[in-house]
Design a protein around this motif. Structure first.
Motif, PDB file in Angstrom:
ATOM      1  N   UNK A  10     -10.519   4.966   2.302  1.00 52.11           N
ATOM      2  CA  UNK A  10      -9.714   5.667   1.263  1.00 52.11           C
ATOM      3  C   UNK A  10     -10.214   6.878   0.913  1.00 52.11           C
ATOM      4  N   UNK A  11      -9.238   7.974   1.236  1.00 45.79           N
ATOM      5  CA  UNK A  11      -9.410   9.372   1.321  1.00 45.79           C
ATOM      6  C   UNK A  11      -8.246  10.056   0.648  1.00 45.79           C
TER       7      UNK A  11
ATOM      8  N   UNK B 250      -0.153   9.880   2.558  1.00 47.24           N
ATOM      9  CA  UNK B 250       0.335  10.715   3.704  1.00 47.24           C
ATOM     10  C   UNK B 250      -0.064  10.286   4.757  1.00 47.24           C
ATOM     11  N   UNK B 251      -1.052   9.328   4.819  1.00 47.63           N
ATOM     12  CA  UNK B 251      -1.370   8.719   6.022  1.00 47.63           C
ATOM     13  C   UNK B 251      -1.804   7.152   5.878  1.00 47.63           C
TER      14      UNK B 251
ATOM     15  N   UNK C 261      -7.706  -1.076   6.368  1.00 46.11           N
ATOM     16  CA  UNK C 261      -6.630  -0.107   5.794  1.00 46.11           C
ATOM     17  C   UNK C 261      -7.355   1.264   5.783  1.00 46.11           C
ATOM     18  N   UNK C 262      -6.679   2.038   6.696  1.00 48.80           N
ATOM     19  CA  UNK C 262      -6.966   3.582   6.212  1.00 48.80           C
ATOM     20  C   UNK C 262      -6.018   4.035   5.733  1.00 48.80           C
ATOM     21  N   UNK C 263      -6.185   4.808   4.342  1.00 48.05           N
ATOM     22  CA  UNK C 263      -5.081   5.251   3.582  1.00 48.05           C
ATOM     23  C   UNK C 263      -5.548   6.640   2.935  1.00 48.05           C
ATOM     24  N   UNK C 264      -4.925   7.650   3.145  1.00 57.69           N
ATOM     25  CA  UNK C 264      -5.034   8.905   2.562  1.00 57.69           C
ATOM     26  C   UNK C 264      -4.204   9.333   1.783  1.00 57.69           C
ATOM     27  N   UNK C 265      -4.534   9.421   0.235  1.00 59.57           N
ATOM     28  CA  UNK C 265      -3.649   9.824  -0.709  1.00 59.57           C
ATOM     29  C   UNK C 265      -3.793  10.672  -1.830  1.00 59.57           C
ATOM     30  N   UNK C 266      -3.006  11.418  -2.439  1.00 55.87           N
ATOM     31  CA  UNK C 266      -3.392  12.254  -3.452  1.00 55.87           C
ATOM     32  C   UNK C 266      -3.813  11.352  -4.546  1.00 55.87           C
ATOM     33  N   UNK C 267      -3.243  10.225  -4.835  1.00 53.68           N
ATOM     34  CA  UNK C 267      -3.645   9.220  -6.038  1.00 53.68           C
ATOM     35  C   UNK C 267      -5.071   8.970  -6.230  1.00 53.68           C
TER      36      UNK C 267
ATOM     37  N   UNK D  58       0.738  -1.377   0.290  1.00 56.47           N
ATOM     38  CA  UNK D  58      -0.124  -0.133   0.038  1.00 56.47           C
ATOM     39  C   UNK D  58       0.970   1.363   0.037  1.00 56.47           C
ATOM     40  N   UNK D  59       1.939   1.153   0.386  1.00 53.77           N
ATOM     41  CA  UNK D  59       3.040   2.249   0.298  1.00 53.77           C
ATOM     42  C   UNK D  59       3.404   2.763  -1.116  1.00 53.77           C
ATOM     43  N   UNK D  60       2.953   1.875  -2.000  1.00 50.78           N
ATOM     44  CA  UNK D  60       3.099   2.188  -3.464  1.00 50.78           C
ATOM     45  C   UNK D  60       2.301   3.328  -3.901  1.00 50.78           C
ATOM     46  N   UNK D  61       1.153   3.416  -2.904  1.00 53.01           N
ATOM     47  CA  UNK D  61       0.201   4.502  -3.456  1.00 53.01           C
ATOM     48  C   UNK D  61       0.838   5.868  -2.594  1.00 53.01           C
TER      49      UNK D  61
END
Length: 102
Positions: free
Chosen positions: A80-81, A17-18, A41-47, A11-14
């Motif tokens: 996902x945010x 930022x969190x 999985x709580x993931x915050x990304x500009x992608x 998931x770090x490939x995405x």
């Protein structure tokens, strides 16, 4: 390497930022110490900018790849945010109906 750590690395490939990956297996039926089957999985990304929710999930599924195959991760709750959406989000998981009873 644990499934949890493998999932984090993928998931770090995405470019988050969190990123918070939680093994929630102990709250589900059939749990035994060391079991890795249910994750959140709580993931915050500009992608994720401009993507619908299903498209965000598809990106996460693609990153997780074969970790979501039989005998590995059984369930993955996804939150996902983009950074602007992240503030004050409740990502609490509901209790599983088949959770071990105390």
């Amino acid at each position: 390497m644990s499934l949890e750590q493998q999932l984090i690395e993928r998931l770090e490939q995405l470019c988050p930022t969190h990123l918070d990956v939680v093994n929630e297996s102990s709250g589900h039926g059939g749990y035994f110490p060391g079991k890795e089957s249910h994750f959140k999985a709580v993931i915050v990304s500009d992608v994720f900018a401009g993507l619908r929710l299903v498209q965000r999930h598809q990106k996460i599924y693609a990153a997780a790849g074969d970790l979501l195959s039989p005998g590995k991760i059984h369930a993955l709750a996804i939150h996902a945010f983009v950074p602007e959406e992240w503030k004050n989000q409740d990502t609490t998981s509901p209790e599983c109906a088949h959770a071990p009873k105390a």
